[in-house]
Design a protein around this motif. Structure first.
Motif, mmCIF file in Angstrom:
data_model
loop_
_atom_site.group_PDB
_atom_site.id
_atom_site.type_symbol
_atom_site.label_atom_id
_atom_site.label_comp_id
_atom_site.label_asym_id
_atom_site.label_seq_id
_atom_site.Cartn_x
_atom_site.Cartn_y
_atom_site.Cartn_z
ATOM 1 N N ALA A 15 22.312 37.656 51.460
ATOM 2 C CA ALA A 15 23.455 37.585 50.547
ATOM 3 C C ALA A 15 24.279 36.329 50.754
ATOM 4 N N SER A 41 22.461 34.579 45.309
ATOM 5 C CA SER A 41 23.411 35.291 44.450
ATOM 6 C C SER A 41 22.816 36.587 43.922
ATOM 7 N N VAL A 88 26.887 45.208 49.118
ATOM 8 C CA VAL A 88 26.226 45.331 47.811
ATOM 9 C C VAL A 88 24.713 45.309 47.980
ATOM 10 N N PRO A 105 21.688 40.488 43.890
ATOM 11 C CA PRO A 105 22.315 41.665 44.486
ATOM 12 C C PRO A 105 21.331 42.644 45.126
ATOM 13 N N SER A 135 29.495 41.123 49.802
ATOM 14 C CA SER A 135 28.109 40.777 49.458
ATOM 15 C C SER A 135 27.082 41.528 50.287
ATOM 16 N N LYS A 140 26.926 42.887 42.151
ATOM 17 C CA LYS A 140 27.644 42.131 43.177
ATOM 18 C C LYS A 140 29.041 41.871 42.611
ATOM 19 N N CYS A 145 31.570 37.820 47.609
ATOM 20 C CA CYS A 145 32.315 38.339 46.455
ATOM 21 C C CYS A 145 33.755 37.833 46.446
#
Length: 588
Positions: free
Chosen positions: A397, A401, A300, A403, A297, A313, A67
């Motif tokens: 993660a 990409s 999430v 979440p 990341s 995310k 992130c």
């Protein structure tokens, strides 16, 4: 202008720019994958490794991984080492948000254009590219026309978002300048995401407290000067130094002082002093169905997948904007329909699994999934525990990409796998030789020496400390090996009270709080160190680029053995040995 072609797309951030085209068909995490000071691609697993982004039109399918990519891109825009423009196959919130914050706070920007999967696949090998609003023009050679770049206009998307009276009051500045600017950014992202309304969230976890350079501190201090105060309970991710001990650890004040000040700035906004990348280990962890805003990341993915909470995310800086307003776009994994599996992965028969299996599998499936949410079948009888799922999610993660993941019969929404399917999906089958290739990719070291053993990425849990203490009991670390563990303050005190820390310190380990291996470098890693060893799939991926060392990846037990002998055994885990025998009988 022979060899010219043109494509149309959706402008995520307006503007016009020209430069040499730099193209890859693999997503790129700007954090851990791009040097925020120079713009060099430092992800040693990426096809663009060693390339410099500055002044080039970067074409990638999307971002991936951390992130904090938004913070790195903002830093690059601020220091003049950013790409001239971004061309994406898929809209990417993390990268777009970094540009929007730079535009809103610092008046600097770059165009971001999304052209879709089909057009992206047709980019070919053109030498130069020009982004102009909604159009991408490609050239074999540098054109000789009189075209000049232009800064982008601040866009006002035509998409309408339903706002409450409270939302309008925030936009009107009735709750102060910080909340007003934060709401402007939240609304802009909601429009880009196609959200029809905003929702209340119950808590936030802030990843933007990681120091990526002067702009990250400037951003936070600007919010403090504007009177920023969070409106929901808010925890803080790992910062870039152990705030209490960075001087003792020998950290250069050029990093230690601003990194510590950044943590202080977020606490001044009302965030809790948590400093952990594993907020799911805190007493404040959300419950199933709870609408939250978390960045970082691995956190999430864990919140969505293991806890059944609901978050996107979230990019760095959008996280604090939502914490300051208490309002988030109703889109993505906040919605039932957007939590369904889009990829069905079936595992081969397995036996004799150890704790290295789960981060390796997460790393492999993340690369396979891309932006798709996977449903994984074949682990029902193995009963992975929370530490296994933490390790899987962090590695997943890193290369994906997405979440969220679902594991049939294991994660809460997939206890009945039919509940996460909209209909039949084709099955992708993974083989043990496939996993062997990922094992070899993570094991980048070519000689058996081990100088540093890195544990705690993500931060260690209480049960991991208990496991480590059992492995360390009655043994001693080799005098030439550094074994260091990163963890949050709360878990450290729990482990100390349980008696685990005394055993681990007697072994010779170093405990580091507040920060994580993704931010640690020299002198915690001795300058002369050549090889690291870790049980983290996430760190095995990032370390070659972040700290310039090769990596041995293995189980926790193998890591402790290597800490005692200063040598990696090189043994494959039993569950991979069959694959190695098939590939090369002499390998095992």
């Amino acid at each position: 202008m022979s060899g010219k072609s043109s494509l149309a797309g959706r402008s995520l951030v307006d503007g016009a720019a020209f430069g040499p085209l730099l193209h890859a068909d693999v997503g790129l995490s700007f954090w851990g994958g791009v040097d925020p000071c120079s713009g060099e691609v430092i992800d040693r697993h990426h096809p663009l490794s060693g390339q410099c982004l500055a002044g080039r039109v970067l074409a990638i399918p999307s971002g991936r991984g951390s992130c904090t990519g938004s913070s790195v891109l903002m830093e690059l825009i601020s220091n003049g080492h950013a790409p001239a423009a971004l061309v994406l196959a898929q809209a990417d919130e993390i990268l777009t948000l970094g540009v929007l914050v730079a535009q809103t706070l610092f008046g600097r920007s770059l165009p971001v254009l999304c052209i879709g999967e089909e057009a992206f696949a047709a980019l070919g090998d053109k030498g130069f590219a020009r982004v102009d609003g909604t159009h991408l023009h490609l050239f074999d050679t540098q054109p000789r026309d009189a075209w000049t770049p232009r800064p982008g206009d601040v866009q006002h998307d035509n998409h309408s978002v339903r706002l409450t009276a409270h939302d309008r009051a925030l936009l009107a500045g009735e709750f102060g300048k910080a909340a007003q600017v934060a709401m402007q950014i939240v609304l802009r992202m909601a429009q880009l995401q196609g959200a029809e309304e905003l929702i209340d969230i119950t808590q936030a976890h802030i990843d933007g407290c990681i120091y990526t350079g002067p702009s990250s501190l400037r951003f936070a201090r600007q919010l403090v000067e504007w009177g920023a105060k969070v409106r929901v309970p808010t925890t803080l991710n790992s910062i870039s130094v152990d705030q209490r001990r960075w001087r003792e650890l020998g950290i250069d004040p050029a990093l230690g002082e601003p990194a510590s000040a950044l943590g202080d700035a977020y606490m001044a906004m009302g965030a809790q002093l948590s400093f952990t990348c594993a907020p799911y280990l805190l007493d404040s962890a959300p419950k199933a169905g709870e609408q939250i805003v978390w960045a970082e990341s691995n956190a999430v993915v864990y919140a969505n997948s293991v806890l059944g909470a609901r978050t996107l995310k979230y990019p760095d800086y959008l996280d604090i904007c939502i914490a300051l307003t208490g309002r988030a776009p109703l889109t993505g994994c906040h919605l039932d329909a957007r939590r369904k599996a889009r990829l069905h992965v079936e595992l081969p028969p397995l036996a004799n699994l150890d704790d290295a299996f789960y981060p390796l599998l997460g790393y492999h499936i993340g690369a396979l999934a891309g932006s798709r949410i996977p449903l994984i079948s074949g682990l029902e009888q193995y009963h992975p525990d929370l530490d296994d799922l933490k390790a899987f999610g962090a590695a997943f993660a890193t290369t994906s990409s997405a979440p969220l993941f679902h594991i049939a019969g294991v994660t809460p929404e997939a206890l009945d796998p039919a509940q996460v399917l909209d209909g039949p999906l084709p099955v992708t089958r993974i083989t043990l030789p496939d996993l062997l290739l990922s094992w070899q990719e993570l094991n980048s070291a070519r000689d058996p020496g081990v100088d540093v053993v890195s544990l705690g990425n993500p931060h260690f849990s209480l049960s991991e400390f208990a496991h480590l203490a059992r492995l360390c009991q009655g043994r001693h670390c080799h005098p030439h090996v550094v074994l260091a563990i990163t963890c949050g303050r709360a878990v450290l005190e729990q482990a100390r009270a349980a008696g685990h820390i005394a055993v681990i310190e007697a072994f010779g380990a170093t405990l580091v709080c507040d920060t994580c291996w993704c931010m640690l470098g020299e002198p915690v890693i001795p300058p002369a160190a050549r090889n690291l060893m870790t049980n983290s799939g996430k760190y095995a991926h990032y370390a070659p680029g972040l700290v310039g060392r090769k990596v041995h990846f293995a189980s926790l037990a193998e890591c402790v053995d290597a800490a005692c002998s200063a040598t990696a055994s090189g043994r494959l885990p039993q569950w991979l040995q069959t694959a190695a025998l098939l590939e090369n009988p002499a390998h095992v």
